[in-house]
Design an enzyme around this catalytic site. Structure first.
Site, PDB file in Angstrom:
ATOM      1  N   CYS A   1       0.846  -1.197   0.000  1.00 53.56           N
ATOM      2  CA  CYS A   1       0.000   0.000   0.000  1.00 53.56           C
ATOM      3  C   CYS A   1       0.887   1.256   0.000  1.00 53.56           C
ATOM      4  O   CYS A   1       1.660   1.445  -0.926  1.00 53.56           O
ATOM      5  CB  CYS A   1      -0.950  -0.069   1.197  1.00 53.56           C
ATOM      6  SG  CYS A   1      -2.162   1.241   1.272  1.00 53.56           S
TER       7      CYS A   1
ATOM      8  N   HIS B   1      -7.788  -4.078  -3.207  1.00 59.72           N
ATOM      9  CA  HIS B   1      -6.660  -3.441  -2.532  1.00 59.72           C
ATOM     10  C   HIS B   1      -6.427  -4.093  -1.159  1.00 59.72           C
ATOM     11  O   HIS B   1      -7.371  -4.415  -0.470  1.00 59.72           O
ATOM     12  CB  HIS B   1      -6.987  -1.946  -2.366  1.00 59.72           C
ATOM     13  CG  HIS B   1      -5.868  -1.144  -1.822  1.00 59.72           C
ATOM     14  ND1 HIS B   1      -4.726  -0.856  -2.539  1.00 59.72           N
ATOM     15  CD2 HIS B   1      -5.696  -0.571  -0.606  1.00 59.72           C
ATOM     16  CE1 HIS B   1      -3.922  -0.138  -1.799  1.00 59.72           C
ATOM     17  NE2 HIS B   1      -4.472   0.056  -0.617  1.00 59.72           N
TER      18      HIS B   1
ATOM     19  N   ASP C   1      -9.032  -2.376  -8.035  1.00 58.25           N
ATOM     20  CA  ASP C   1      -8.354  -1.314  -7.288  1.00 58.25           C
ATOM     21  C   ASP C   1      -8.078  -0.180  -8.286  1.00 58.25           C
ATOM     22  O   ASP C   1      -6.928   0.065  -8.664  1.00 58.25           O
ATOM     23  CB  ASP C   1      -7.049  -1.882  -6.709  1.00 58.25           C
ATOM     24  CG  ASP C   1      -6.384  -0.936  -5.718  1.00 58.25           C
ATOM     25  OD1 ASP C   1      -6.955   0.142  -5.429  1.00 58.25           O
ATOM     26  OD2 ASP C   1      -5.285  -1.271  -5.232  1.00 58.25           O
TER      27      ASP C   1
END
Lengths: 66, 220
Positions: free
Chosen positions: B112, B189, B158
């Site tokens: 991330c 995600h 995502d």
């Protein structure tokens, strides 16, 4: 308590908006309560979204191979 | 935790390595936007068991360390100037390179927020051997400076990161650089984070991990 299938996408979307912005937690929780239909329902959804912080490690900190 | 000083600021990293082995390549493990969590420390231990010196920095160390309050961690992380993050990342890479148990070969993997930082480090560190991004925002500039082989593990659903990584992967290809982009069907995600049940995808996480480890073994 199981999470209603038809609401999962919406819950994840709310969570995603919250964790990738500066949105205050209170605001996210208010939205989650509204989307889930109540405080009790939201309280059940929350650990599913963000974990409880007490998840077991795949490799424990004391693993003797390390 | 091991500490080192960068530009007068205290940095620290959780370091895990297999017991009793000789020198090994190092893999820097960069956390999400909530700081150095128990989950990321777990990921570092998994990486160590694969035969690496795993170095998981706390990117909030100069700010006093990752706080328990996850929201505060996120807020603090977003408030650190990008230049400072970049300098600290480079310092972490150099720390891993010079670690007493490391061979000097360094790779990076991030998740991330950390996935974006891993790719930024590939731009900033010409000596980096390999970079893996799990669903991070990809850089737009400096792609020509990348020497590291790049592996990208992205979720099928995502849109924001897909929009960012596709042109990045295309630019790598155009420049003749080593870049592999995988999308994982049925994922969202953060599909690797087993500490958050909603989006964790066990099969995809397993496959992405296998690919990541094989990639580091090949390139480091």
């Amino acid at each position: 308590m199981s999470i209603p299938e038809d609401k999962k996408e919406q819950f994840i979307e709310l969570f995603d908006q919250y964790v990738h912005s500066q949105q205050p937690r209170r605001e996210f929780l208010q939205k989650l309560v509204k989307a889930s239909g109540g405080v009790a329902a939201a309280a059940a959804v929350l650990p599913w979204l963000e974990g409880t912080g007490a998840e077991a490690a795949m490799v424990s900190p004391g693993d003797n191979r390390l | 935790m091991e500490s080192f000083v960068v530009q007068g600021a205290q940095m620290s990293a959780y370091v895990a390595r297999p017991k009793g082995s000789g020198k090994l390549p190092a893999v820097v493990v960069i956390h999400e936007n909530r700081g150095l969590t128990p989950h990321i420390q777990d990921v570092a231990r998994r990486m160590a068991l694969e035969g690496f010196v795993a170095v998981a920095p706390d990117m909030l160390a100069p700010q006093g360390g990752t706080p328990k309050d996850r929201d505060l961690a996120r807020k603090k992380l977003y408030s650190v100037p990008k230049k400072e993050i970049a300098a600290n990342m480079l310092a972490v890479s150099n720390f891993a390179r010079g670690h007493a148990h490391a061979t000097g070969k360094v790779g990076v993997v991030g998740f991330c927020w950390g996935g974006g930082q891993a790719l930024n480090l590939a731009v900033a560190d010409p000596k980096l051997g390999a970079a893996v991004s799990y669903y991070g925002n990809a850089p737009k500039k400096g792609i020509d400076k990348i020497n590291a082989a790049v592996l990208m593990n992205y979720a099928e659903k995502d849109p924001k990161r897909t929009k960012s990584v596709k042109p990045f992967a295309a630019a790598l290809k155009k420049m003749g650089k080593s870049g592999t982009l995988h999308f994982y069907p049925g994922t969202k995600h953060a599909f690797n984070n087993d500490a958050r049940p909603a989006r964790y995808h066990k099969a995809a996480a397993g496959l992405a991990w296998k690919r990541t480890v094989a990639f580091f073994k090949k390139n480091l």
